[in-house]
Design a protein around this motif. Structure first.
Motif, PDB file in Angstrom:
ATOM      1  N   ARG A  72       1.155  -4.594   6.868  1.00  0.00           N
ATOM      2  CA  ARG A  72       0.077  -3.975   6.107  1.00  0.00           C
ATOM      3  C   ARG A  72      -0.913  -3.235   6.993  1.00  0.00           C
ATOM      4  O   ARG A  72      -2.085  -3.067   6.663  1.00  0.00           O
ATOM      5  N   ARG A  73      -0.440  -2.747   8.162  1.00  0.00           N
ATOM      6  CA  ARG A  73      -1.299  -1.948   9.035  1.00  0.00           C
ATOM      7  C   ARG A  73      -1.258  -0.477   8.653  1.00  0.00           C
ATOM      8  O   ARG A  73      -2.133   0.288   9.024  1.00  0.00           O
ATOM      9  N   ILE A  74      -0.218  -0.053   7.945  1.00  0.00           N
ATOM     10  CA  ILE A  74      -0.164   1.276   7.348  1.00  0.00           C
ATOM     11  C   ILE A  74       0.330   1.126   5.917  1.00  0.00           C
ATOM     12  O   ILE A  74       0.980   0.135   5.569  1.00  0.00           O
ATOM     13  N   ASP A  75       0.011   2.111   5.074  1.00  0.00           N
ATOM     14  CA  ASP A  75       0.398   2.065   3.674  1.00  0.00           C
ATOM     15  C   ASP A  75       1.794   2.625   3.478  1.00  0.00           C
ATOM     16  O   ASP A  75       2.328   3.336   4.349  1.00  0.00           O
ATOM     17  N   ASP A  76       2.396   2.318   2.327  1.00  0.00           N
ATOM     18  CA  ASP A  76       3.726   2.828   2.016  1.00  0.00           C
ATOM     19  C   ASP A  76       3.754   4.351   1.974  1.00  0.00           C
ATOM     20  O   ASP A  76       4.775   4.966   2.305  1.00  0.00           O
ATOM     21  N   GLU A  77       2.652   4.973   1.545  1.00  0.00           N
ATOM     22  CA  GLU A  77       2.617   6.434   1.525  1.00  0.00           C
ATOM     23  C   GLU A  77       2.723   7.001   2.935  1.00  0.00           C
ATOM     24  O   GLU A  77       3.394   8.008   3.167  1.00  0.00           O
ATOM     25  N   VAL A  78       2.047   6.368   3.884  1.00  0.00           N
ATOM     26  CA  VAL A  78       2.151   6.788   5.282  1.00  0.00           C
ATOM     27  C   VAL A  78       3.569   6.578   5.785  1.00  0.00           C
ATOM     28  O   VAL A  78       4.149   7.435   6.457  1.00  0.00           O
ATOM     29  N   LEU A  79       4.140   5.404   5.464  1.00  0.00           N
ATOM     30  CA  LEU A  79       5.509   5.123   5.888  1.00  0.00           C
ATOM     31  C   LEU A  79       6.485   6.157   5.346  1.00  0.00           C
ATOM     32  O   LEU A  79       7.345   6.669   6.078  1.00  0.00           O
TER      33      LEU A  79
END
Length: 534
Positions: free
Chosen positions: A510-517
């Protein structure tokens, strides 16, 4: 079917795509433009009647639309907002069904209370397609978008279950609160179980096929299989599709890059066509709906339609604001459930109650007669009030939704900045992992590697640590000999794999969001495909 009928049938998707394409070039929401186009087309003399087949909608349109929405949704975000979504997708649907049912029973003479509850269950679930498309384009906060998407994924199951119970009650069969609750739990839990059971084997099958076309074909068939299996045992096909879609979408990182790229493009095209056709068909239902209520005075119909529409809108506002503090009060861990939505966000969620094709399909699926053999009471009137509610929410709320967002000054600029910072940090960490992988490979292979290739890869990895996107190609070599360009491609693929592992791990942490991924994986996939020789 003769040639003329075939041409009219072809005219529906062609017109839908054309209108949607024109809407994309303007600020007009595509669903709104399509409904208006359908209404205008229905009033042109000579236009044949396009009657909406409820079974066709529920078995052909609904599964892929729900599956695609679930596939693209963030499972961690949905979990973090689970209580808020549950209050909307279950509590609000039942509250709206009861409010509309009692109101319709009081204002429409001769409408039995069970039949009024059928109407309430039909118009209870909003379709967030239009709202979410506008919300994303105008940069609404991610939490608001997540709540709207999550509500639209699960509320159909609640509404359709309540609808079936109400239809049974119209026939004179006694349905107690306990019996209704048991039916709802069975449908929900059964659908969820089927979705969970279907997800892992479908995922293993896709990852072992190693054929992008076949893998994506499995994904296309998955929602129909989940829906039909669940409906066959009287469970919720909607929840089965959503749960399997959430599982497979969360594990899409295990698929090869080519599969992901083909899948993204296919689903975007398919959903664009399906959504366009669905909203055009809503407008085209006008003649059939009006024909069924020709015996009532227009002013009387207008009063009933306005009253039902008003109750639908008011019930959503009342429920959203009244239950807004509850998730925060019940949350012990904090997180999204522990943070109250501010009044501007609650206002946007309250106004995002556009109804869609599921409500119309349910109205047209009302049986002609009850179990006792009597005619279903006020069936045509229920269809009319459903149509006017759907139309009113799409035209009034859909047309004013963008202006409301701008007026309230809600935007995702701070959130977008935070995403950019998080992405830069993740890109730096991924670049460092790629450099470490390169040094390990260079030390293992020693003099067999071309020094210039290794140095070039070092420079590229350093550049990627400072840049959001890099797209490179590669060369090919003769025979089986590995020339420097082939070595470059091989080593670069290993580096990309290291970067991808870091991004997925940081998403799971949870250090980056799924949209970023999704954004960075798309960049890596494009680069890896560009490295391919085939």
């Amino acid at each position: 079917m003769d040639a003329t009928q075939a041409l009219w049938l072809l005219a529906v998707p062609v017109t839908a795509v054309g209108v949607a394409a024109a809407a994309r070039r303007t600020r007009v929401p595509a669903p709104l433009a399509l409904v208006v186009a359908g209404l205008l087309a229905a009033m042109v003399p000579g236009t044949p009647a396009f009657e909406l087949d409820p079974e066709f909608v529920l078995f052909v349109f609904l599964p892929p639309l729900l599956f695609s929405a679930a596939w693209e949704s963030s499972l961690p975000n949905l979990r973090e907002n689970g209580r808020t979504i549950a209050y909307l997708s279950v509590g609000l649907v039942l509250f709206t069904a009861l409010a509309v049912g009692y109101a319709a029973h009081l204002i429409v003479p001769g409408l039995p209370l069970p039949a009024a509850f059928v109407l309430g269950a039909i118009v209870a679930p909003p379709d967030a397609v239009a709202a979410v498309s506008v919300a994303k384009r105008l940069g609404l906060p991610r939490r608001v978008v997540t709540v709207l998407v999550g509500e639209s994924l699960f509320n159909d199951a609640t509404a359709l279950t309540a609808y079936r119970i109400a239809v049974v009650a119209v026939g004179g069969a006694g349905v107690s609160l306990l019996d209704g609750g048991w039916r709802f739990l069975y449908a929900a839990l059964g659908g969820a179980l089927i979705g969970l059971v279907a997800g892992p084997p479908l995922h293993r099958l896709r990852t072992r096929l190693r054929d992008p076309l076949v893998e994506n074909s499995v994904a296309v068939l998955a929602p129909f299989a989940a829906y039909l299996v669940a409906e066959a045992v009287h469970a919720s096909g909607v929840i089965a599709v959503v749960v399997s879609g959430l599982y497979l979408g969360h594990r899409f990182t295990d698929s090869p890059p080519v599969t992901r790229l083909i899948g993204r493009s296919f689903w975007k095209v398919m959903i664009f066509i399906l959504e366009s056709v669905v909203f055009l068909l809503i407008g085209l239902q006008l003649p059939a709906v009006l024909a069924g209520v020709s015996g009532w005075h227009p002013l009387t119909l207008a009063w009933w339609a306005a009253a039902v529409f008003g109750v639908v809108v008011a019930a959503r506002f009342l429920w959203v604001f009244a239950t807004a503090p509850v998730p925060a009060l019940l949350s012990r861990r904090g997180g999204a459930n522990g943070r109250r939505l501010e009044w501007r966000q609650l206002t946007v969620i309250s106004w995002a109650g556009m109804r869609g094709v599921v409500s119309l399909a349910a109205a047209f699926a009302i049986p002609l007669s009850t179990a006792s053999g009597a005619a279903f009471p006020q069936r045509d009137l229920i269809s009319f009030l459903t149509f006017t509610t759907v139309l009113g929410t799409l035209l009034l709320q859909g047309a004013t939704f963008p202006a409301l967002i701008r007026r309230l000054g809600i935007g995702g600029s701070q959130e977008q900045h935070a995403d950019a910072v998080a992405e830069a940090g993740a890109q730096h960490a991924a670049g460092s992992a790629a450099l470490a992988r390169l040094e390990t490979l260079a030390a293992a292979e020693g003099e067999r590697l071309d020094g210039q290739v290794v140095e070039r890869l070092r420079d590229l990895a350093e550049y990627r640590r400072l840049s959001a996107w890099e797209r490179l190609g590669g060369g090919t070599g003769p025979g089986g000999a590995e020339v420097p360009t082939a070595t470059y491609r091989r080593l670069r693929r290993q580096m990309l794999a290291a970067e991808r592992e870091v991004f997925v791990r940081m998403r799971d942490e949870r250090r980056i969001d799924d949209e970023v991924l999704d954004r960075v994986l798309n960049e890596l996939d494009l680069e890896e495909v560009a490295l391919s020789r085939d």
